[in-house]
Design a protein around this motif. Structure first.
Motif, mmCIF file in Angstrom:
data_model
loop_
_atom_site.group_PDB
_atom_site.id
_atom_site.type_symbol
_atom_site.label_atom_id
_atom_site.label_comp_id
_atom_site.label_asym_id
_atom_site.label_seq_id
_atom_site.Cartn_x
_atom_site.Cartn_y
_atom_site.Cartn_z
ATOM 1 N N GLU A 111 0.844 -1.244 -0.182
ATOM 2 C CA GLU A 111 -0.052 -0.060 -0.103
ATOM 3 C C GLU A 111 0.918 1.278 0.039
ATOM 4 O O GLU A 111 0.646 2.134 -0.920
ATOM 5 C CB GLU A 111 -0.983 -0.104 1.185
ATOM 6 C CG GLU A 111 -1.908 -0.969 1.014
ATOM 7 C CD GLU A 111 -3.079 -0.773 0.069
ATOM 8 O OE1 GLU A 111 -3.020 -0.018 -0.627
ATOM 9 O OE2 GLU A 111 -3.950 -1.409 -0.009
ATOM 10 N N GLN A 155 -6.761 9.911 -2.424
ATOM 11 C CA GLN A 155 -7.525 10.081 -0.927
ATOM 12 C C GLN A 155 -7.839 8.689 -0.892
ATOM 13 O O GLN A 155 -7.786 8.324 0.541
ATOM 14 C CB GLN A 155 -8.665 10.901 -1.349
ATOM 15 C CG GLN A 155 -8.463 12.131 -1.597
ATOM 16 C CD GLN A 155 -9.929 13.127 -1.920
ATOM 17 O OE1 GLN A 155 -10.546 12.656 -2.662
ATOM 18 N NE2 GLN A 155 -10.055 14.111 -1.072
ATOM 19 N N GLU A 156 -8.131 7.721 -1.739
ATOM 20 C CA GLU A 156 -8.586 6.426 -1.192
ATOM 21 C C GLU A 156 -7.501 5.617 -0.596
ATOM 22 O O GLU A 156 -7.513 4.834 0.275
ATOM 23 C CB GLU A 156 -9.077 5.681 -2.505
ATOM 24 C CG GLU A 156 -10.483 6.122 -3.142
ATOM 25 C CD GLU A 156 -10.792 5.266 -4.347
ATOM 26 O OE1 GLU A 156 -10.206 4.564 -4.734
ATOM 27 O OE2 GLU A 156 -11.969 5.828 -4.888
ATOM 28 N N VAL A 206 -4.577 6.892 1.065
ATOM 29 C CA VAL A 206 -4.435 7.469 2.129
ATOM 30 C C VAL A 206 -5.364 6.946 3.316
ATOM 31 O O VAL A 206 -4.951 6.492 4.556
ATOM 32 C CB VAL A 206 -4.497 8.942 2.409
ATOM 33 C CG1 VAL A 206 -4.471 9.483 3.680
ATOM 34 C CG2 VAL A 206 -3.229 9.530 1.412
ATOM 35 N N ALA A 207 -6.595 6.782 2.736
ATOM 36 C CA ALA A 207 -7.474 6.181 3.780
ATOM 37 C C ALA A 207 -7.166 4.661 4.091
ATOM 38 O O ALA A 207 -7.396 4.426 5.406
ATOM 39 C CB ALA A 207 -8.987 6.106 3.230
ATOM 40 N N ARG A 208 -6.751 3.841 3.245
ATOM 41 C CA ARG A 208 -6.407 2.689 3.344
ATOM 42 C C ARG A 208 -4.988 2.614 4.309
ATOM 43 O O ARG A 208 -4.998 1.650 5.159
ATOM 44 C CB ARG A 208 -6.097 1.827 2.081
ATOM 45 C CG ARG A 208 -7.379 1.602 1.168
ATOM 46 C CD ARG A 208 -7.015 0.576 0.154
ATOM 47 N NE ARG A 208 -5.916 0.890 -0.856
ATOM 48 C CZ ARG A 208 -6.196 1.765 -1.921
ATOM 49 N NH1 ARG A 208 -7.319 1.971 -2.155
ATOM 50 N NH2 ARG A 208 -5.025 1.783 -2.694
ATOM 51 N N LEU A 266 -4.281 4.659 6.393
ATOM 52 C CA LEU A 266 -4.654 5.157 7.952
ATOM 53 C C LEU A 266 -5.137 3.833 8.649
ATOM 54 O O LEU A 266 -4.827 3.772 9.904
ATOM 55 C CB LEU A 266 -5.526 6.292 7.763
ATOM 56 C CG LEU A 266 -4.832 7.674 7.603
ATOM 57 C CD1 LEU A 266 -5.672 8.844 7.424
ATOM 58 C CD2 LEU A 266 -3.863 8.124 8.574
ATOM 59 N N GLU A 267 -6.102 3.157 7.698
ATOM 60 C CA GLU A 267 -6.444 1.932 8.591
ATOM 61 C C GLU A 267 -5.437 0.882 8.783
ATOM 62 O O GLU A 267 -5.464 0.389 9.892
ATOM 63 C CB GLU A 267 -7.491 1.286 7.320
ATOM 64 C CG GLU A 267 -8.765 1.874 7.249
ATOM 65 C CD GLU A 267 -9.605 1.905 8.576
ATOM 66 O OE1 GLU A 267 -9.656 1.045 9.320
ATOM 67 O OE2 GLU A 267 -10.194 2.949 8.953
ATOM 68 N N LYS A 320 -3.679 2.035 12.165
ATOM 69 C CA LYS A 320 -4.478 1.439 13.195
ATOM 70 C C LYS A 320 -4.110 0.340 13.556
ATOM 71 O O LYS A 320 -3.706 -0.135 14.890
ATOM 72 C CB LYS A 320 -5.861 1.697 13.140
ATOM 73 C CG LYS A 320 -6.377 3.058 12.963
ATOM 74 C CD LYS A 320 -7.747 3.127 12.649
ATOM 75 C CE LYS A 320 -8.432 4.480 12.669
ATOM 76 N NZ LYS A 320 -10.005 4.534 12.259
#
Length: 704
Positions: free
Chosen positions: A586, A600-601, A603-605, A607-608, A611
């Motif tokens: 990723e 944007q998609e 960066v969202a992945r 960030l997941e 976590k």
């Protein structure tokens, strides 16, 4: 000097070094490919000029018939586009001068009289032209080089000889003579000129296919001036994409052909070496090359770690030789005259591949192929087994000077302490002890996981085998066979993968067409499963022999707990490795060009994934056993810093590179924490088992 120069074998037929039919065939093939490339480029250039002229002519004709601002702009755009296309093709002919090869000194009659005379004598025996210059380099190799200019395509060019001090350090005098004679074999090869041709042709292809950022930016700026120009800019890019595709296809054809010639040149140079030095010295040098290279690279990495301790190497080369000896001894490889004696049987013991494919991109034949050719010559020779350093006047002074140069620009916390040979050996012995399983296991548990098995079979009564039988050569070969099978399975996967251009492969010495790979794979999967089950069964047998002693001593619960911890951590680490690979895939996409929505998609992945990474790192940081491991201090500090910080990774229309760098560093620290702790838990379990299999005083020295 004479006692330092190995005598040339007598009565060797001069025809041995005559070019073989296979060599001549490859020369003709590459000559043909070079002619075809020149014609290919000229045709593309002529076609480009023709397209540019045609489009320009049509646009100008349109303007002359329909005089209008729009047609004037179209005519101007067409002319500029045509000129840019021609420029695109011609700019590839401008080749930048390559970077000079870094050296540590030149060998002259005055600076190194004995070594210079040694080189001169080898040159006379091989009947090769004497080199323009002889240089020493900080490398585990020897090679030929020359200034590749436009004139070198047509005129003879004197060549330079480069001798790596790492090669000198890992060679006897006879072996160094064989390697130098091999290089002089290249000096005598007129076909080396094809290397200059292919080098220049590759530069042209590279500039057309890859080296275009400035050109692309220029076209994009031009397109921004007018929508009329933008039409021709898009057309320009479309034509260039076609040219790049055609050139990329020819790159493979040209270089595969040249690699075939390169392999024949290596065989011929080996024959030259064998004629003047015998077969054996070059064979032993070829087999030692990998160990020398791995040791050298590892040593430089080890030195880098010592900088934090304010330690500086005193002599790289004495440390390098000692490291080769230590690693060879660790693998039960014979040491003779101070040098590890590696041969084909040593490699076989480590698990030789049963899958072989002809690698059309390889510039050198395999060591096994070269050994087979040298053995066919069967040329015996008198061996001078003294170290090659004996040819140098002030070897130790040169070694220390080169070692000191490694630290140029390095900052220490204070006046660095010198790491002597004795200190290095003591520290590295400790390093091996800490980072290896118990030597008495003879590598049986190395580089693999121990699969979970049932620990609670109270009625399991294995044969009461002594320790020497449990770890006899018969059983030591099982994990090596399993590793070899896994590697062969991976090789089969690469053969059948989409885009592979393999036509056939060899399995157990028999040739198969590539469409039979599935059948061979099914056979190997069955063998892999059987070998895995056999290994697991023997792991269990060893455990239960130890458990029998534990039951007698009343310590079976301690043994079982150690193995349960090992199984659990192994499974956790396997999951951690899988997660690391997913995260890496990723994050690597952040270094590619993507549209804004895709960023944007992504960066969202990320960030997941972050976590999940932080959750796992918090678990690791809460484990007191891991925190006690001093070797993981830096990784633990980095993990804590990462967990305590917040990240966006992308803001204000740009990536936050410092945050991505921290994520990459933290993920690598995470992987190291998991794998290192898994190793420590496994080592503790094996130590617990060993205390029961071989109690102290039982007749075998055991390192607890």
């Amino acid at each position: 000097m004479q006692h330092l120069f190995p005598p040339r074998p007598a009565g060797i037929d001069e025809e041995l070094t005559h070019p073989s039919p296979a060599f001549k065939k490859e020369v003709v093939k590459v000559f043909f490919l070079c002619i075809v490339f020149l014609l290919w480029y000229l045709v593309l250039l002529a076609t480009t000029v023709g397209i540019a002229f045609l489009i320009g002519f049509l646009a100008v004709t349109l303007f002359l018939h329909v005089g209008h601002f729009a047609t004037a702009m179209l005519a101007l755009g067409a002319i500029i586009m045509g000129l840019m296309l021609i420029y695109f093709m011609l700019k590839a002919l401008v080749v930048k001068k390559g970077e000079p090869i870094p050296t540590v000194g030149e060998v002259t009659k005055e600076s190194e009289p004995v070594f210079f005379e040694f080189i001169k004598q080898v040159c006379l025996e091989t009947k090769a032209p004497f080199p323009r210059k002889i240089y020493l380099v900080n490398d585990i190799n020897a090679f030929v080089s020359y200034h590749s200019t436009f004139l070198s395509l047509f005129l003879p060019t004197r060549k330079d000889l480069y001798i790596g001090l790492g090669l000198v350090n890992s060679s006897t005098i006879s072996e160094l003579k064989a390697v130098v004679a091999h290089e002089f074999g290249h000096f005598s090869q007129g076909s080396m000129r094809f290397g200059s041709y292919v080098y220049h042709f590759n530069q042209i292809i590279y500039k057309i296919v890859n080296d275009n950022p400035n050109y692309n930016a220029l076209i994009e700026r031009w397109a921004g001036y007018s929508s009329y120009f933008a039409i021709f800019a898009h057309l320009n890019f479309a034509i260039i994409r076609g040219i790049r595709w055609l050139m990329a296809r020819f790159y493979g054809v040209l270089n595969k052909g040249y690699m075939g010639l390169s392999r024949q040149m290596e065989f011929h140079a080996d024959a030259v070496a064998a004629r003047v030095s015998g077969s054996a010295p070059l064979i032993s040098s070829l087999y030692r090359f990998d160990l020398a290279t791995v040791s050298y690279d590892h040593l430089l990495s080890y030195y880098n770690d010592l900088i934090k301790e304010n330690l500086k190497a005193d002599n790289l080369y004495t440390h390098h030789l000692k490291l080769m000896q230590l690693l060879a001894t660790h693998q039960a490889v014979e040491i003779k005259n101070g040098f590890p004696m590696i041969d084909g049987s040593t490699i076989n013991q480590m698990g030789r591949s049963r899958i072989t494919v002809k690698d059309q991109w390889a510039s050198h034949p395999t060591v096994e192929e070269r050994e087979a050719a040298l053995l066919r010559y069967g040329i015996a020779s008198e061996n001078v087994s003294m170290p090659a350093w004996d040819l140098f006047s002030e070897a130790e002074e040169l070694q220390k000077r080169v070692t000191s140069s490694l630290y140029e620009g390095v900052s220490f916390s204070g006046e660095p302490l010198l790491l002597s040979d004795e200190d290095f050996e003591e520290r590295y012995q400790e390093f091996l002890r800490v980072n290896s399983f118990q030597p008495v296991y003879k590598g049986y548990y190395d580089s693999r996981y121990i699969d979970r098995f049932d620990l609670s079979l109270t009625d399991y009564l294995p044969e009461d085998l002594p320790f020497e039988v449990l770890f006899s050569e018969e059983y030591l070969q099982i994990p090596k066979l399993l590793s070899s099978l896994e590697n062969d399975m991976a090789a089969l996967e690469s053969i059948v993968m989409e885009g592979s251009d393999y036509k056939s492969f060899d399995f157990d010495g028999q040739r198969y067409p590539v469409h039979d790979a599935g059948m061979v794979k099914m056979y190997m999967e069955k063998e892999l499963k059987q070998t895995g089950e056999e290994l697991k069964k023997h792991d269990q047998e060893i455990f239960y022999v130890a458990r029998r002693s534990a039951v007698f001593l009343g310590t079976e619960h301690e043994l079982e707990a150690a193995f349960l911890d090992m199984f659990a951590q192994t499974e956790a680490t396997e999951q951690d490795i899988k997660f690391f690979q997913e995260l890496f895939q990723e994050v690597s996409k952040a270094y590619t060009q993507l549209p804004f929505a895709a960023i944007q998609e992504l960066v969202a992945r990320i960030l997941e994934k972050e976590k999940l990474l932080k959750n796992r790192l918090e678990e690791i940081l809460a484990d007191e056993k891991i925190l006690r491991l001093a070797s993981l201090k830096e990784d633990l500090e980095l993990a804590r810093r990462f967990c305590d910080s917040q990240h966006l990774y992308f803001a204000d229309n740009g990536y936050r590179n410092d945050e991505l760098d921290l994520l990459n560093d933290a993920s690598r620290a995470f992987l190291n924490l998991s794998t290192r702790y898994s190793f420590e838990v496994k080592k503790l379990a094996l130590e617990c088992q060993l205390r029961l299999l071989k109690p102290k005083g039982a007749g075998v020295q055991v390192d607890y």
